[in-house]
Motif scaffolding. Structure first.
Motif, short mmCIF file in Angstrom:
data_model
loop_
_atom_site.label_atom_id
_atom_site.label_comp_id
_atom_site.label_asym_id
_atom_site.label_seq_id
_atom_site.Cartn_x
_atom_site.Cartn_y
_atom_site.Cartn_z
N MET A 6 -59.12 29.58 -39.74
CA MET A 6 -60.44 29.61 -40.33
C MET A 6 -60.32 29.78 -41.84
N VAL A 7 -61.04 28.92 -42.58
CA VAL A 7 -60.95 28.97 -44.03
C VAL A 7 -61.39 30.33 -44.55
N ASN A 8 -60.60 30.89 -45.45
CA ASN A 8 -60.92 32.16 -46.10
C ASN A 8 -61.09 33.32 -45.13
N ALA A 9 -60.25 33.36 -44.12
CA ALA A 9 -60.34 34.43 -43.13
C ALA A 9 -59.38 35.57 -43.45
N TYR A 10 -59.79 36.77 -43.13
CA TYR A 10 -58.88 37.91 -43.14
C TYR A 10 -57.91 37.77 -41.98
N VAL A 11 -56.63 37.88 -42.27
CA VAL A 11 -55.58 37.84 -41.25
C VAL A 11 -54.83 39.17 -41.30
N GLU A 12 -54.83 39.86 -40.20
CA GLU A 12 -54.22 41.18 -40.16
C GLU A 12 -52.75 41.12 -40.58
N GLY A 13 -52.38 42.00 -41.51
CA GLY A 13 -51.01 42.08 -41.96
C GLY A 13 -50.67 41.18 -43.12
N ALA A 14 -51.62 40.33 -43.54
CA ALA A 14 -51.33 39.39 -44.64
C ALA A 14 -51.36 40.07 -46.01
N ALA A 15 -52.01 41.20 -46.11
CA ALA A 15 -52.09 41.91 -47.39
C ALA A 15 -52.10 43.42 -47.14
N ALA A 23 -58.97 51.66 -41.96
CA ALA A 23 -59.66 52.42 -40.93
C ALA A 23 -60.99 51.78 -40.56
N LEU A 24 -61.72 51.26 -41.55
CA LEU A 24 -63.01 50.63 -41.29
C LEU A 24 -62.82 49.35 -40.47
N ILE A 25 -61.78 48.58 -40.78
CA ILE A 25 -61.49 47.37 -40.02
C ILE A 25 -61.14 47.71 -38.58
N ARG A 37 -65.18 37.67 -37.46
CA ARG A 37 -64.21 37.39 -38.52
C ARG A 37 -64.67 38.03 -39.83
N LEU A 38 -63.72 38.32 -40.69
CA LEU A 38 -63.99 38.83 -42.03
C LEU A 38 -63.49 37.85 -43.07
N PHE A 39 -64.10 37.85 -44.24
CA PHE A 39 -63.64 37.06 -45.37
C PHE A 39 -62.55 37.80 -46.15
N TYR A 40 -61.71 37.02 -46.80
CA TYR A 40 -60.73 37.47 -47.81
C TYR A 40 -59.54 38.21 -47.22
N GLU A 41 -58.38 38.07 -47.92
CA GLU A 41 -57.17 38.79 -47.52
C GLU A 41 -57.41 40.29 -47.53
N LYS A 42 -58.19 40.75 -48.51
CA LYS A 42 -58.61 42.15 -48.56
C LYS A 42 -60.12 42.19 -48.40
N PRO A 43 -60.62 42.43 -47.19
CA PRO A 43 -62.06 42.39 -46.94
C PRO A 43 -62.83 43.35 -47.84
N ALA A 396 -60.23 39.16 -56.44
CA ALA A 396 -59.61 40.22 -57.24
C ALA A 396 -60.23 40.33 -58.62
N GLU A 397 -60.77 39.20 -59.12
CA GLU A 397 -61.46 39.18 -60.41
C GLU A 397 -62.94 39.49 -60.26
N ARG A 398 -63.33 39.86 -59.05
CA ARG A 398 -64.72 40.25 -58.73
C ARG A 398 -65.71 39.10 -58.88
N VAL A 399 -65.27 37.93 -58.42
CA VAL A 399 -66.14 36.76 -58.30
C VAL A 399 -65.96 36.23 -56.88
N LEU A 400 -67.06 36.03 -56.16
CA LEU A 400 -67.00 35.66 -54.75
C LEU A 400 -67.38 34.20 -54.55
N ILE A 401 -66.44 33.43 -54.00
CA ILE A 401 -66.72 32.08 -53.51
C ILE A 401 -65.99 31.96 -52.18
N SER A 402 -66.00 30.75 -51.59
CA SER A 402 -65.22 30.52 -50.39
C SER A 402 -64.63 29.12 -50.47
N ALA A 403 -64.25 28.57 -49.33
CA ALA A 403 -63.62 27.25 -49.29
C ALA A 403 -64.08 26.52 -48.03
N CYS A 404 -63.85 25.21 -48.01
CA CYS A 404 -64.29 24.39 -46.89
C CYS A 404 -63.47 23.11 -46.86
#
Length: 440
Positions: A6-15, A23-25, A37-43, A396-404
């Motif tokens: 899934m594009v731009n998905a959080y994958v456990e253990g990737a970061a 703990a929240l995850i 699903r969650l967005f970003y390597e670091k949700p 990380a630069e505090r700008v949110l986009i995604s991909a497709c």
């Protein structure tokens, strides 16, 4: 798509994650189950929104370059006030008479082409598309559906069957045929190629004894990679489905309500009039309201044989939210703002292409923009790994986009319609910094 693809998905253990986020995850997974699903390597743990900004639990501000749901800005005071006021008076459904839903329907229909004269209300875009398919099948007597090959139209059982972007684990219906997206980056004759693909899909359905019912697409091909033109290229495909006895459904959940900057609705850029228009997400700026607009003759047969009811669709509070959104779009000139700021943002992004060879193409309309990331400009080779790195670098630069896109290599930029030139410049500057850091 699977969790891994899934594009731009959080994958456990990737970061590496801090203890609080981890703990929240874990708590979320335990309570909500495995399908979310969650967005970003670091949700992100977001707690507040205002305008084009989102704020995390530590109070850090993130520029929202992606959120089409709150299209007139997070927590717009006029929309919030309208919801609160109506919730304090009456919240009931459409089996009682209420002028609010009629006033809103009349006003919204006035923004659509002549001939589209009736509205039905749902809570979500998925429900709207589900209802539209039921109506189309009743009108045409067919069952066949044609969509683009990475389309997303919703999550109900019927709609998931023609939402290929959900991935190979979600089976397409035997009555569904997919066609390649209208790729203006790689295809010289977009209109001709797209029309031929739809005609071939119609022929294949017919060959297998399946009568075509509808061709459905969104006006900006949002999940396929954001393709905006050339304007008018949809006309041949629409003519083909109608010649086969089917209907053209314009899914305006993502491209509607002024998003493309040229007009209120994405399909209007192509000089076509749909038989059915579906809408959702930005309609209530976060409050769940959606709908189906259609030609009266299309719904007449369905209405004679089946009654329609939705407990929350078109309720008084939903209509108040939707009315306030229209007030803001019209009163604050947000269609024109989408056009002007969108053009400014695309110019800035194209400027980056002069010094960052990974940018193969910048396209879009209004405040819906796709930036194609490639490993080889000459070969136009998709670069999904770098695309993911850019999306997470911007986070990380505090700008949110995604991909497709089918190749998972198109930056999907879709900020609120209130986006300013200054915010567009900030997005471009942060993207420049991320690309530089990646040596891209």
């Amino acid at each position: 798509m699977t969790r891994e693809t899934m594009v731009n998905a959080y994958v456990e253990g990737a970061a590496d994650l801090d203890a609080e986020t981890a703990a929240l995850i874990a708590r979320r997974q335990a309570l909500l189950g495995p399908a979310y699903r969650l967005f970003y390597e670091k949700p992100l743990h977001l707690v507040r929104g205002e305008g084009a900004w989102l704020y995390d639990a530590a109070g850090e501000a993130y520029l929202d370059g992606y959120n089409n749901v709150t299209s007139v800005g997070h927590c717009h005071p006029k929309v919030v006030a309208a919801i609160a006021a109506q919730a304090g008076v009456l919240a009931t459904h459409t089996r009682y008479l209420h002028a609010g839903v009629l006033d809103y329907a009349e006003r919204l229909l006035a923004t659509l082409p002549t001939g589209i004269g009736q509205m039905m209300f749902t809570c979500t875009g998925s429900e709207a598309n589900d209802l539209a398919v039921r109506i189309a099948r009743a009108f045409t007597g067919g069952t066949g559906i044609i969509v683009t090959e990475t389309a997303y139209h919703g999550v109900t059982q019927a709609v998931a069957e023609f939402s290929p972007s959900l991935g190979p684990a979600v089976d397409l219906g035997v009555h569904v045929r997919t066609v390649p997206a209208p790729d203006s980056y790689r295809e010289a004759d977009v209109a001709g190629a797209f029309t031929a693909s739809v005609e071939a899909a119609i022929a294949d359905l017919t060959r297998h004894g399946i009568r075509p019912a509808l061709f459905i697409c969104d006006g900006i091909f949002a999940s396929d990679g954001v393709f905006d033109g050339p304007a008018g290229f949809l006309q041949g495909a629409v003519a083909a489905i109608r010649a086969a006895g089917g209907l053209y459904i314009a899914d305006e959940v993502q491209s509607g309500f002024g998003r493309t900057g040229d007009a209120m609705w994405g399909f209007q850029r192509h000089g076509v009039t749909p038989d059915i228009v579906t809408m959702g997400k930005p309609m209530g700026n976060g409050y769940p309201v959606a709908g189906v607009a259609l030609r009266p003759e299309v719904v007449a047969e369905f209405g004679r044989k089946a009654r329609y009811f939705n407990t929350f669709g078109g309720n008084a509070v939903a209509v108040a939210a939707a009315t306030a959104v229209l007030d803001v779009i019209e009163g604050e000139g947000l269609v024109a703002n989408a056009r002007d700021v969108g053009a400014h943002l695309r110019d800035g992004l194209r400027g980056l292409a002069d010094r960052h060879p990974c940018i193969g193409d910048v396209r879009g309309a209004g405040l819906f923009i796709g930036v194609e990331i490639v490993s080889d400009r000459a070969a136009k080779t998709p670069d999904p790994a770098r695309t993911a790195a850019i999306v997470n670098g911007l986070r990380a630069e505090r700008v949110l986009i995604s991909a497709c896109a089918k190749g998972a290599n198109v930056l999907k930029i879709r900020p609120p319609l209130i986006f300013t030139r200054e915010q567009a410049d900030l997005l471009v500057a942060r993207l420049d910094r991320v690309l530089g850091g990646l040596g891209a």
